[in-house]
Design a protein around this motif. Structure first.
Motif, mmCIF file in Angstrom:
data_model
loop_
_atom_site.group_PDB
_atom_site.id
_atom_site.type_symbol
_atom_site.label_atom_id
_atom_site.label_comp_id
_atom_site.label_asym_id
_atom_site.label_seq_id
_atom_site.Cartn_x
_atom_site.Cartn_y
_atom_site.Cartn_z
ATOM 1 N N ILE A 8 0.801 -1.232 0.000
ATOM 2 C CA ILE A 8 0.000 0.000 0.000
ATOM 3 C C ILE A 8 0.828 1.274 0.000
ATOM 4 C CG2 ILE A 8 -1.982 -1.112 1.069
ATOM 5 C CD1 ILE A 8 -1.158 0.191 3.717
ATOM 6 N N VAL A 9 2.149 1.176 -0.088
ATOM 7 C CA VAL A 9 2.986 2.367 0.014
ATOM 8 C C VAL A 9 2.741 3.333 -1.157
ATOM 9 C CG1 VAL A 9 5.050 1.465 -1.143
ATOM 10 C CG2 VAL A 9 5.286 3.157 0.661
ATOM 11 N N PHE A 10 2.518 2.820 -2.347
ATOM 12 C CA PHE A 10 2.308 3.704 -3.501
ATOM 13 C C PHE A 10 1.021 4.519 -3.375
ATOM 14 C CE2 PHE A 10 1.372 4.908 -7.858
ATOM 15 C CZ PHE A 10 2.603 5.335 -8.313
ATOM 16 N N PRO A 11 -0.136 3.891 -3.067
ATOM 17 C CA PRO A 11 -1.335 4.729 -2.919
ATOM 18 C C PRO A 11 -1.261 5.682 -1.726
ATOM 19 C CG PRO A 11 -1.859 2.434 -2.477
ATOM 20 C CD PRO A 11 -0.468 2.475 -2.998
ATOM 21 N N LEU A 52 8.581 1.985 -2.960
ATOM 22 C CA LEU A 52 7.866 2.749 -3.986
ATOM 23 C C LEU A 52 8.276 2.301 -5.383
ATOM 24 C CD1 LEU A 52 7.936 6.336 -2.484
ATOM 25 C CD2 LEU A 52 5.902 5.091 -3.176
ATOM 26 N N LYS A 53 9.564 2.092 -5.566
ATOM 27 C CA LYS A 53 10.063 1.674 -6.872
ATOM 28 C C LYS A 53 9.516 0.299 -7.255
ATOM 29 C CE LYS A 53 14.243 0.897 -9.482
ATOM 30 N NZ LYS A 53 15.689 0.725 -9.450
ATOM 31 N N ARG A 58 5.629 -3.039 -10.292
ATOM 32 C CA ARG A 58 4.499 -3.972 -10.344
ATOM 33 C C ARG A 58 3.298 -3.318 -11.028
ATOM 34 N NH1 ARG A 58 5.804 -4.600 -5.001
ATOM 35 N NH2 ARG A 58 3.860 -3.577 -4.378
ATOM 36 N N LEU A 59 3.115 -2.028 -10.794
ATOM 37 C CA LEU A 59 2.003 -1.306 -11.405
ATOM 38 C C LEU A 59 2.152 -1.272 -12.922
ATOM 39 C CD1 LEU A 59 -0.555 0.467 -10.986
ATOM 40 C CD2 LEU A 59 0.980 2.426 -10.902
ATOM 41 N N THR A 60 3.339 -0.980 -13.413
ATOM 42 C CA THR A 60 3.548 -0.918 -14.856
ATOM 43 C C THR A 60 3.546 -2.309 -15.489
ATOM 44 O OG1 THR A 60 5.947 -0.861 -14.539
ATOM 45 C CG2 THR A 60 4.808 1.258 -14.771
#
Length: 147
Positions: A8-11, A52-53, A58-60
């Motif tokens: 959950i760090v990115f959101p 975050l990286k 993972r998002l991309t």
């Protein structure tokens, strides 16, 4: 499968960045406070940069799976956040000079907790249906491809 914080760090940082941007446009805060807010954000950004990286990667790589992980992770994160928030809020309520502020904080905290518990009970009782919705209908509705 990443841990809860990595999940959950990115959101969280996205939400934090939006809030920071909005606060920077407020005219009633002195410039020094705005600089402090930015420095705190930058400190935590570099502190959690590896997470975050990897979250961005993972998002991309597979954004539907990552967005679903955010939804499930934020639900679990709120559970642990309430565990921390309750004792802090109770101390704040005790030391508050204003009884109105104490009552307002108590009402908000109890309401938020009851809403969360209601959602948790519903999810527990209907987890197969909810998971089926998120993994099927939700992804199709947003025109995501799971391939």
């Amino acid at each position: 499968m990443p841990g809860l914080l990595e999940q959950i760090v990115f959101p969280i940082f996205l939400f934090w960045f939006c809030g920071l941007t909005l606060v920077l446009f407020r005219s009633d805060f002195e410039f020094v406070w705005k600089i402090i807010f930015v420095f705190v954000f930058i400190f935590y950004f570099f502190q959690y940069f590896p997470e975050l990286k990897s979250s961005y990667e993972r998002l991309t790589k597979s954004y539907p799976a990552e967005i679903l992980a955010w939804i499930y992770g934020l639900g679990r994160g709120i559970y642990f956040f309430l565990l921390f928030l309750w004792p802090v809020s109770l101390l704040r309520i005790f030391y508050s000079a204003s009884s109105q502020t104490s009552k307002s904080l108590a009402k908000i905290l109890v309401s938020f907790t009851l809403i969360y518990w209601g959602g948790l009970i519903l999810y527990t009782n209907f987890s197969l249906e909810v998971d089926g919705f998120f993994n099927g209908t939700f992804l199709k509705f947003l025109k995501f491809s799971t391939n």
